[in-house]
Design an enzyme around this catalytic site. Structure first.
Site, mmCIF file in Angstrom:
data_model
loop_
_atom_site.group_PDB
_atom_site.id
_atom_site.type_symbol
_atom_site.label_atom_id
_atom_site.label_comp_id
_atom_site.label_asym_id
_atom_site.label_seq_id
_atom_site.Cartn_x
_atom_site.Cartn_y
_atom_site.Cartn_z
ATOM 1 N N HIS A 79 9.037 27.960 13.663
ATOM 2 C CA HIS A 79 8.808 26.622 13.118
ATOM 3 C C HIS A 79 9.543 26.413 11.793
ATOM 4 O O HIS A 79 9.733 25.275 11.375
ATOM 5 C CB HIS A 79 7.300 26.328 12.979
ATOM 6 N N ASP A 117 6.145 31.654 18.066
ATOM 7 C CA ASP A 117 6.589 31.189 16.756
ATOM 8 C C ASP A 117 7.248 32.320 15.966
ATOM 9 O O ASP A 117 6.744 32.780 14.946
ATOM 10 C CB ASP A 117 5.394 30.612 16.001
ATOM 11 N N SER A 212 5.629 30.476 5.201
ATOM 12 C CA SER A 212 5.969 30.608 6.610
ATOM 13 C C SER A 212 7.163 31.541 6.814
ATOM 14 O O SER A 212 8.153 31.464 6.085
ATOM 15 C CB SER A 212 6.335 29.238 7.193
#
Length: 263
Positions: A79, A117, A212
């Site tokens: 992502h 992901d 992230s």
């Protein structure tokens, strides 16, 4: 840009099966007016503390983390890549943008996992030394290790609590890995599958906006076991677990694209 990950299948699940908390991608949480990454209630990293950690400044304007796993590869979250056309990779930075060196990489060198992901970025060959080095992946012998109750460290750049001013100095935090069943108590079994690994958030210590794609590395053996994926949408410090992609689940995929494997 997506803000919350919505699992559509939950809409038709029974009320009893619904998760207790929703999740958010750390990179999509509320941002200040500057590029950011965050570790909440961590501690400042001394120079060379996590030489495998890289900063990723994507062309679309967001910031993520990543891990050097070889002379020519960085592992991050899918992502993070999104629809970005390029990324600037910051190597060996303790002060976030004061890197030892940087490389620009176009999206032709992005490899996304179509079913999870996690993603790879092919980088120009880099030499290793005390400020820039790789982190080892787990071996195939550890592929069924759930790491329950193991301690690990996550590192990144940014603030020390929800909504705080964001320092540029790298922060690290020590976190305890939990069994997936404990994580599923918060988010539901539909979301917490075998590809996930979670950590407890105690006293507000955890990952948050901009982290992230960053690393989760075991204290024992210094192996990369997680890639930062999500936190509770209600906030990073509310006590809900933080979630990662489980690296052992993806060893075959990583080997197939990079040739890296430990037996």
């Amino acid at each position: 840009m997506k803000v919350f990950l919505t699992i559509l299948a939950l809409a038709v699940a029974s009320a009893a099966a619904a998760p207790k908390a929703s999740i958010a991608y750390p990179k999509d949480l509320a941002k200040t007016n500057k590029i950011e990454g965050r570790i909440t209630n961590g501690y400042p990293a001394e120079e060379g503390k996590a030489p495998y950690t890289v900063g990723l400044g994507f062309s679309a304007g967001w910031w993520c983390g990543g891990s050097i796993i070889d002379h020519t590869w960085v592992l991050t979250a899918e992502h993070c890549i999104g629809d970005a056309e390029s990324v600037t990779v910051y190597f060996g930075a303790t002060w976030r943008t004061n890197a030892q060196f940087t490389h620009w990489v176009g999206n032709g060198d992005f490899i996304k996992n179509p079913s999870a992901d996690i993603a790879l970025i092919r980088i120009p060959h880099i030499d290793f030394y005390h400020m820039v080095n790789k982190v080892e992946l787990p071996s195939y012998n550890d592929r069924y290790n759930d790491y329950n109750e193991w301690w690990a460290v996550a590192c990144g750049w940014g603030g020390t609590y929800d909504g705080s001013p964001l320092p540029d100095y790298m922060q690290c935090v020590d976190l305890q890995i939990i069994h997936n069943s404990e994580c599923a108590d918060y988010y539901g079994h539909e979301l917490i599958g075998d590809n996930r690994i979670c950590v407890r958030v105690v006293d507000g210590k955890g990952t948050c906006g901009g982290d992230s794609g960053g690393p989760l590395v075991t204290h024992d053996g210094s192996k990369l076991v997680g890639v930062t994926n999500f936190v509770a949408s209600a906030g990073c410090q509310i006590g809900a677990p933080a979630g990662f992609q489980r690296v052992t689940y993806h060893l075959d995929w990583i080997r197939d694209h990079t040739g890296i494997a430990y037996y």
